[in-house]
Scaffold this active site. Structure first.
Site, PDB file in Angstrom:
ATOM      1  N   HIS A   8      -7.081   0.199   3.287  1.00 20.60           N
ATOM      2  CA  HIS A   8      -6.273   1.383   2.973  1.00 20.60           C
ATOM      3  C   HIS A   8      -6.728   1.912   1.613  1.00 20.60           C
ATOM      4  CE1 HIS A   8      -2.489   0.207   5.526  1.00 20.60           C
ATOM      5  NE2 HIS A   8      -3.109   1.210   6.102  1.00 20.60           N
ATOM      6  N   CYS A  32       1.984  -0.979  -1.848  1.00 20.72           N
ATOM      7  CA  CYS A  32       2.310  -0.998  -0.416  1.00 20.72           C
ATOM      8  C   CYS A  32       3.812  -1.164  -0.186  1.00 20.72           C
ATOM      9  CB  CYS A  32       1.602  -2.147   0.289  1.00 20.72           C
ATOM     10  SG  CYS A  32      -0.175  -2.201   0.080  1.00 20.72           S
TER      11      CYS A  32
HETATM   12  N1  ARG Z   1      -0.124  -6.086   6.956  1.00 17.93           N
HETATM   13  C1  ARG Z   1      -0.061  -4.687   6.665  1.00 17.93           C
HETATM   14  C2  ARG Z   1      -1.110  -3.958   7.491  1.00 17.93           C
HETATM   15  O1  ARG Z   1      -2.175  -4.509   7.645  1.00 17.93           O
HETATM   16  C3  ARG Z   1      -0.261  -4.432   5.193  1.00 17.93           C
HETATM   17  C4  ARG Z   1      -0.078  -2.987   4.828  1.00 17.93           C
HETATM   18  C5  ARG Z   1      -0.343  -2.726   3.374  1.00 17.93           C
HETATM   19  N2  ARG Z   1       0.025  -1.422   3.026  1.00 17.93           N
HETATM   20  C6  ARG Z   1      -0.681  -0.581   2.246  1.00 17.93           C
HETATM   21  N3  ARG Z   1      -0.149   0.549   1.928  1.00 17.93           N
HETATM   22  N4  ARG Z   1      -1.899  -0.870   1.866  1.00 17.93           N
HETATM   23  O2  ARG Z   1      -0.901  -2.886   7.985  1.00 17.93           O
END
Ligand code: ARG
Length: 280
Positions: free
Chosen positions: A164, A258
């Site tokens: 991300h 996150c």
């Molecule tokens: N386990 C989640 C996923 O893989 C973590 C999300 C993390 N969020 C972020 N905004 N980077 O989707």
């Protein structure tokens, strides 16, 4: 300055599937520790005068704690996420309700376009910097920007650990941005260097501790423990790091940012019903 942030208690948080390289179902979450880490972040927000709104956690949706992925917000508009992985698609209906309840005008993209909200879309000033390569389709960027009526640029992510944009890129204000150069395709890095007045380059091993997954608040930058390694460049830009232990959330591939969706900066918030509160 962020006046209001959406969080979601880790009541149902866990590693129940593997959708990024950090997640291993064999590595269990210590729930008491996760709650303590979440609570420490929550309390820091309150201490800094931030209003924290709480989304209702839902059993069976262990990643709902990562509110940054709900949508991207601008003024009173929200573009709801279309999660790439079916494991998280069950969250979408809940995020729509949480945002509508708070007065946002919630827009959707065509189902075929993956888009993961503020996890992959961050403003530097009035321009939306959008990530693609793992979770969000590049083709979603234009419709998102059209709905929000903003300019955008597309940045290609190339390292699966930084799946991300908010794992490797953090605007502190319209001038200063933290970013890990190694996470980006060369052409995208050139775009960043061209457009960002002061780029604070984050070594990849520091970024791998989720230092860039940070929340600027006034003169502070809340992040995971490795943010301490950026004390000198942050200080030069006028910021003081506030490190938080995030170990239980790093097991899921998430950190401070996150866990936090900024809802408005006060001015924007005023346009919405100030009494709108979560039901739970
Ligand atoms: N386990 C989640 C996923 O893989 C973590 C999300 C993390 N969020 C972020 N905004 N980077 O989707």
């Amino acid at each position: 300055m962020t006046a209001s942030v959406l969080m979601c208690r880790p009541d149902h948080f866990g590693i129940e599937y593997e959708i990024n390289p950090w997640m291993h179902v064999a590595v269990k979450v210590d729930h008491a520790l996760a709650e303590a880490q979440w609570d420490a972040l929550y309390r820091t927000y309150l201490d800094l005068g931030v209003e924290v709104e709480l989304a209702t956690p839902v059993a069976g949706l262990p990643d709902m704690v990562f509110t940054a992925n709900a949508a991207v917000l601008w003024d009173d508009r929200a573009v709801l996420s279309n999660f790439h992985h079916p494991e998280r698609q069950g969250e979408e209906v809940h995020w729509r309700q949480e945002l509508e309840r708070r007065g946002f005008d919630v827009h959707e993209l065509p189902r075929a376009l993956s888009f993961e909200g503020a996890g992959d879309a961050l403003f530097v000033g009035d321009r939306l910097f959008c990530g693609y390569g793992f979770r969000t389709d590049r083709d979603s960027h234009r419709p998102v920007a059209r709905i929000l009526e903003v300019d955008f640029v597309s940045l290609e992510l190339i390292d699966p650990r930084f799946y991300h944009l908010d794992t490797c890129f953090c605007p502190l204000d319209a001038t200063n941005v933290l970013a890990a150069p190694d996470a980006f395709a060369p052409e995208s890095l050139r775009v960043i260097r061209d457009l960002v007045p002061n780029l604070i380059e984050v070594p990849v091993e520091v970024a791998a501790g989720f230092a860039c997954n940070a929340m600027p608040l006034g003169g502070h930058v809340l992040s995971s423990l490795t943010i301490s390694q950026l004390e000198a460049p942050l200080k030069a830009a006028g910021y003081t790091p506030i490190p938080h232990a995030m170990g239980e959330f790093l097991k899921a591939g998430g950190g401070v940012r996150c866990l936090s969706l900024p809802l408005g900066d006060g001015e924007r918030g005023k346009a919405r019903d100030p009494d709108a509160q979560p039901a739970g």
